[in-house]
Design a protein around this motif. Structure first.
Motif, short mmCIF file in Angstrom:
data_model
loop_
_atom_site.label_atom_id
_atom_site.label_comp_id
_atom_site.label_asym_id
_atom_site.label_seq_id
_atom_site.Cartn_x
_atom_site.Cartn_y
_atom_site.Cartn_z
N ARG A 28 0.85 -1.20 0.00
CA ARG A 28 0.00 0.00 0.00
C ARG A 28 0.88 1.24 0.00
N LEU A 29 0.53 2.24 -0.84
CA LEU A 29 1.31 3.47 -0.99
C LEU A 29 0.36 4.65 -1.00
N THR A 30 0.64 5.65 -0.15
CA THR A 30 -0.17 6.85 -0.10
C THR A 30 0.71 8.08 -0.21
N LEU A 31 0.41 8.94 -1.19
CA LEU A 31 1.06 10.23 -1.33
C LEU A 31 0.26 11.24 -0.51
N VAL A 32 0.95 12.06 0.26
CA VAL A 32 0.28 13.11 1.03
C VAL A 32 0.88 14.43 0.59
N ALA A 33 0.01 15.34 0.10
CA ALA A 33 0.50 16.60 -0.44
C ALA A 33 -0.54 17.70 -0.30
N ASN A 34 -0.08 18.95 -0.43
CA ASN A 34 -0.96 20.11 -0.39
C ASN A 34 -1.66 20.34 -1.72
N SER A 35 -1.20 19.66 -2.77
CA SER A 35 -1.80 19.84 -4.09
C SER A 35 -2.16 18.47 -4.67
N TYR A 36 -2.96 18.50 -5.72
CA TYR A 36 -3.36 17.26 -6.37
C TYR A 36 -2.16 16.62 -7.05
N LEU A 37 -1.98 15.32 -6.85
CA LEU A 37 -0.94 14.56 -7.52
C LEU A 37 -1.58 13.34 -8.16
N PRO A 38 -1.39 13.16 -9.46
CA PRO A 38 -1.97 11.99 -10.12
C PRO A 38 -1.28 10.71 -9.68
N THR A 39 -2.04 9.63 -9.60
CA THR A 39 -1.50 8.33 -9.26
C THR A 39 -1.99 7.32 -10.30
N PRO A 40 -1.24 6.23 -10.47
CA PRO A 40 -1.71 5.20 -11.40
C PRO A 40 -2.98 4.55 -10.87
N PRO A 41 -3.80 4.02 -11.75
CA PRO A 41 -5.03 3.35 -11.30
C PRO A 41 -4.70 2.08 -10.51
N GLY A 42 -5.54 1.76 -9.58
CA GLY A 42 -5.36 0.55 -8.80
C GLY A 42 -5.72 0.80 -7.35
N LEU A 44 -4.02 -0.20 -4.66
CA LEU A 44 -2.89 -0.09 -3.72
C LEU A 44 -2.35 1.33 -3.56
N ILE A 45 -2.55 2.18 -4.57
CA ILE A 45 -1.92 3.49 -4.59
C ILE A 45 -2.98 4.57 -4.56
N ASP A 46 -2.81 5.52 -3.62
CA ASP A 46 -3.73 6.64 -3.58
C ASP A 46 -2.99 7.90 -3.14
N ALA A 47 -3.72 9.00 -3.19
CA ALA A 47 -3.16 10.29 -2.78
C ALA A 47 -4.16 10.98 -1.86
N VAL A 48 -3.63 11.65 -0.86
CA VAL A 48 -4.44 12.44 0.06
C VAL A 48 -4.01 13.89 -0.12
N GLN A 49 -4.96 14.73 -0.49
CA GLN A 49 -4.67 16.15 -0.61
C GLN A 49 -5.11 16.82 0.67
N VAL A 50 -4.16 17.48 1.33
CA VAL A 50 -4.44 18.16 2.59
C VAL A 50 -4.50 19.66 2.32
N SER A 51 -5.03 20.40 3.27
CA SER A 51 -5.13 21.85 3.10
C SER A 51 -3.74 22.48 3.14
N GLN A 52 -3.68 23.68 2.58
CA GLN A 52 -2.42 24.42 2.60
C GLN A 52 -2.09 24.79 4.04
N GLY A 53 -0.83 24.92 4.33
CA GLY A 53 -0.42 25.33 5.66
C GLY A 53 0.86 24.65 6.07
N PHE A 54 1.54 25.29 6.99
CA PHE A 54 2.82 24.80 7.46
C PHE A 54 2.66 23.45 8.16
N ASP A 55 3.35 22.44 7.68
CA ASP A 55 3.40 21.10 8.28
C ASP A 55 2.07 20.33 8.27
#
Length: 150
Positions: A28-42, A44-55
């Motif tokens: 399982r792989l999760t990208l965590v970022a302040n902006s949208y990041l594309p991920t391959p379909p499937g 196992l892999i996803d992305a979590v977009q969080v709000s802007q802000g320090f840390d």
């Protein structure tokens, strides 16, 4: 094991290595970022977009990481928090953080921050090269093989 990626500053080439490794090993792989990041379909892999802000992304990772997980980050304070939660932290250049070396890196980071705040230019990291990409891929493979083999 779950791989968490501090993805805002993670180079695209490293994300591609991670995508292939996750698919190859069923991890399982999760990208965590302040902006949208594309991920391959499937599943196992996803992305979590969080709000802007320090840390905000860092705090999200720290809240979700569990013992035995792996976090990909160049952020030394985040690496220290992850290690304190009995997870592993790997720099995108292939350096595995340990309890010993992360404290040393924190000290150096704080020293450089003091220099920068006094007006001294310290420069940034050099561009990533092919040997560092290979070092990252090799270190990631070792970690995943060790988890697979128990």
């Amino acid at each position: 094991m779950h791989i968490w990626v501090d993805a805002d500053a993670c180079p695209k080439v490293i994300r591609e290595i991670l995508f292939r490794a996750a698919q190859r090993t069923g991890t399982r792989l999760t990208l965590v970022a302040n902006s949208y990041l594309p991920t391959p379909p499937g599943a196992l892999i996803d992305a979590v977009q969080v709000s802007q802000g320090f840390d905000v992304a860092d705090n999200t990772i720290v809240a979700k990481v569990r013992p035995g997980d792996l976090v990909i980050t160049a952020d030394i304070p985040l690496a220290a928090e992850v290690i304190d939660k009995d997870a592993q932290a790997l720099n995108p250049r292939g350096e595995l953080y340990t309890r010993e070396n992360v404290r040393q890196r924190l000290g150096m980071r704080d020293f450089l921050e003091t220099l920068r705040s006094s007006g001294i230019q310290t420069g940034g990291p050099a561009a990533m090269n092919a040997s560092e990409r290979a070092q990252f891929a090799n270190q990631l493979d070792r970690i995943l093989a060790k988890k697979r083999n128990g």
